[in-house]
Design a protein around this motif. Structure first.
Motif, PDB file in Angstrom:
ATOM      1  N   ARG A  14      41.685 -24.158 -95.256  1.00 26.60           N
ATOM      2  CA  ARG A  14      41.188 -23.450 -94.064  1.00 26.60           C
ATOM      3  C   ARG A  14      42.334 -22.574 -93.567  1.00 26.60           C
ATOM      4  O   ARG A  14      43.317 -23.052 -93.010  1.00 26.60           O
ATOM      5  N   VAL A  15      42.234 -21.288 -93.828  1.00 26.76           N
ATOM      6  CA  VAL A  15      43.274 -20.346 -93.442  1.00 26.76           C
ATOM      7  C   VAL A  15      43.215 -20.136 -91.932  1.00 26.76           C
ATOM      8  O   VAL A  15      42.151 -19.870 -91.370  1.00 26.76           O
ATOM      9  N   LEU A  16      44.382 -20.274 -91.292  1.00 24.05           N
ATOM     10  CA  LEU A  16      44.486 -20.086 -89.847  1.00 24.05           C
ATOM     11  C   LEU A  16      45.030 -18.705 -89.496  1.00 24.05           C
ATOM     12  O   LEU A  16      44.610 -18.098 -88.513  1.00 24.05           O
ATOM     13  N   ALA A  39      49.376 -19.356 -92.832  1.00 20.32           N
ATOM     14  CA  ALA A  39      49.214 -20.678 -92.226  1.00 20.32           C
ATOM     15  C   ALA A  39      47.828 -21.211 -92.573  1.00 20.32           C
ATOM     16  O   ALA A  39      46.855 -20.462 -92.562  1.00 20.32           O
ATOM     17  N   TRP A  40      47.787 -22.510 -92.887  1.00 23.40           N
ATOM     18  CA  TRP A  40      46.501 -23.134 -93.181  1.00 23.40           C
ATOM     19  C   TRP A  40      46.565 -24.631 -92.944  1.00 23.40           C
ATOM     20  O   TRP A  40      47.629 -25.203 -92.787  1.00 23.40           O
ATOM     21  N   ILE A  41      45.357 -25.239 -92.911  1.00 16.39           N
ATOM     22  CA  ILE A  41      45.226 -26.684 -92.872  1.00 16.39           C
ATOM     23  C   ILE A  41      44.332 -27.088 -94.033  1.00 16.39           C
ATOM     24  O   ILE A  41      43.585 -26.271 -94.588  1.00 16.39           O
ATOM     25  N   GLN A  42      44.429 -28.370 -94.375  1.00 14.08           N
ATOM     26  CA  GLN A  42      43.636 -28.883 -95.493  1.00 14.08           C
ATOM     27  C   GLN A  42      43.452 -30.379 -95.321  1.00 14.08           C
ATOM     28  O   GLN A  42      44.373 -31.087 -94.924  1.00 14.08           O
ATOM     29  N   GLN A  43      42.247 -30.837 -95.591  1.00 18.83           N
ATOM     30  CA  GLN A  43      41.952 -32.264 -95.633  1.00 18.83           C
ATOM     31  C   GLN A  43      42.092 -32.694 -97.087  1.00 18.83           C
ATOM     32  O   GLN A  43      41.507 -32.096 -97.980  1.00 18.83           O
ATOM     33  N   PHE A  50      49.222 -29.482 -92.907  1.00 21.68           N
ATOM     34  CA  PHE A  50      49.409 -28.269 -92.115  1.00 21.68           C
ATOM     35  C   PHE A  50      50.550 -27.509 -92.773  1.00 21.68           C
ATOM     36  O   PHE A  50      51.603 -28.071 -93.048  1.00 21.68           O
ATOM     37  N   TYR A  51      50.332 -26.214 -93.036  1.00 27.77           N
ATOM     38  CA  TYR A  51      51.371 -25.390 -93.651  1.00 27.77           C
ATOM     39  C   TYR A  51      51.497 -24.098 -92.853  1.00 27.77           C
ATOM     40  O   TYR A  51      50.495 -23.495 -92.455  1.00 27.77           O
ATOM     41  N   CYS A  52      52.741 -23.655 -92.654  1.00 28.74           N
ATOM     42  CA  CYS A  52      52.987 -22.400 -91.967  1.00 28.74           C
ATOM     43  C   CYS A  52      54.270 -21.781 -92.501  1.00 28.74           C
ATOM     44  O   CYS A  52      55.267 -22.481 -92.683  1.00 28.74           O
ATOM     45  N   ALA A  85      38.463 -28.386 -90.744  1.00 23.90           N
ATOM     46  CA  ALA A  85      39.224 -28.025 -91.945  1.00 23.90           C
ATOM     47  C   ALA A  85      38.309 -27.547 -93.070  1.00 23.90           C
ATOM     48  O   ALA A  85      38.712 -27.534 -94.234  1.00 23.90           O
ATOM     49  N   THR A  86      37.090 -27.130 -92.728  1.00 17.57           N
ATOM     50  CA  THR A  86      36.196 -26.586 -93.745  1.00 17.57           C
ATOM     51  C   THR A  86      36.912 -25.445 -94.461  1.00 17.57           C
ATOM     52  O   THR A  86      37.435 -24.536 -93.812  1.00 17.57           O
ATOM     53  N   PRO A  87      36.979 -25.470 -95.790  1.00 16.65           N
ATOM     54  CA  PRO A  87      37.657 -24.383 -96.508  1.00 16.65           C
ATOM     55  C   PRO A  87      37.104 -23.011 -96.109  1.00 16.65           C
ATOM     56  O   PRO A  87      35.893 -22.845 -95.932  1.00 16.65           O
ATOM     57  N   SER A  88      37.992 -22.059 -95.967  1.00 18.76           N
ATOM     58  CA  SER A  88      37.621 -20.724 -95.503  1.00 18.76           C
ATOM     59  C   SER A  88      36.539 -20.076 -96.361  1.00 18.76           C
ATOM     60  O   SER A  88      35.687 -19.351 -95.847  1.00 18.76           O
ATOM     61  N   ALA A  89      36.556 -20.312 -97.659  1.00 16.93           N
ATOM     62  CA  ALA A  89      35.563 -19.684 -98.551  1.00 16.93           C
ATOM     63  C   ALA A  89      34.147 -20.166 -98.245  1.00 16.93           C
ATOM     64  O   ALA A  89      33.181 -19.498 -98.593  1.00 16.93           O
ATOM     65  N   LYS A  90      34.007 -21.313 -97.585  1.00 14.70           N
ATOM     66  CA  LYS A  90      32.684 -21.865 -97.288  1.00 14.70           C
ATOM     67  C   LYS A  90      32.156 -21.434 -95.924  1.00 14.70           C
ATOM     68  O   LYS A  90      31.050 -21.798 -95.555  1.00 14.70           O
ATOM     69  N   LEU A  91      32.927 -20.663 -95.173  1.00 10.41           N
ATOM     70  CA  LEU A  91      32.505 -20.218 -93.856  1.00 10.41           C
ATOM     71  C   LEU A  91      31.552 -19.039 -93.971  1.00 10.41           C
ATOM     72  O   LEU A  91      31.749 -18.158 -94.792  1.00 10.41           O
TER      73      LEU A  91
END
Length: 104
Positions: A14-16, A39-43, A50-52, A85-91
């Motif tokens: 999930r790209v922030l 920056a992103w989060i991931q389950q 959390f990465y930044c 944390a839904t992956p960005s591609a699925k939004l």
């Protein structure tokens, strides 16, 4: 700026925050897909990531907005802060990059 390769993918993350590189000259190196997340989060199973990558300049670490962003990310990773944390591609619809305000 860090340029991420495989396994970086919006299918898993999930790209922030990301850089909008569309206004840079064409000779500036860029990923082929133009995807420049910073920056992103991931389950991951029961864990959270959390990465930044804002950078290394000392001014970054004195900006209260960035410090709050880091605190929120750390709290997410620890499980103290809920976040989608839904992956960005699925939004749907896909988020549009936000450009910085024009300088006056």
């Amino acid at each position: 700026m860090y340029k991420f390769r495989v396994p970086y993918s919006r299918d898993r993350l999930r790209v922030l925050l990301s850089f909008d590189m569309s206004k840079l000259p064409t000779d500036v190196p860029n990923r082929e897909d133009g995807d420049n997340a910073i920056a992103w989060i991931q389950q991951v199973g029961k864990g959270r990531v959390f990465y930044c990558s804002f950078g290394h300049d000392g001014r970054i670490f004195r900006d209260p907005r960035i410090l709050q962003f880091y605190l929120d990310g750390i709290q997410y990773a620890l499980g103290d802060l809920e976040a989608d944390a839904t992956p960005s591609a699925k939004l749907d619809p896909q988020p549009k990059p936000t450009l910085p305000p024009e300088k006056k």
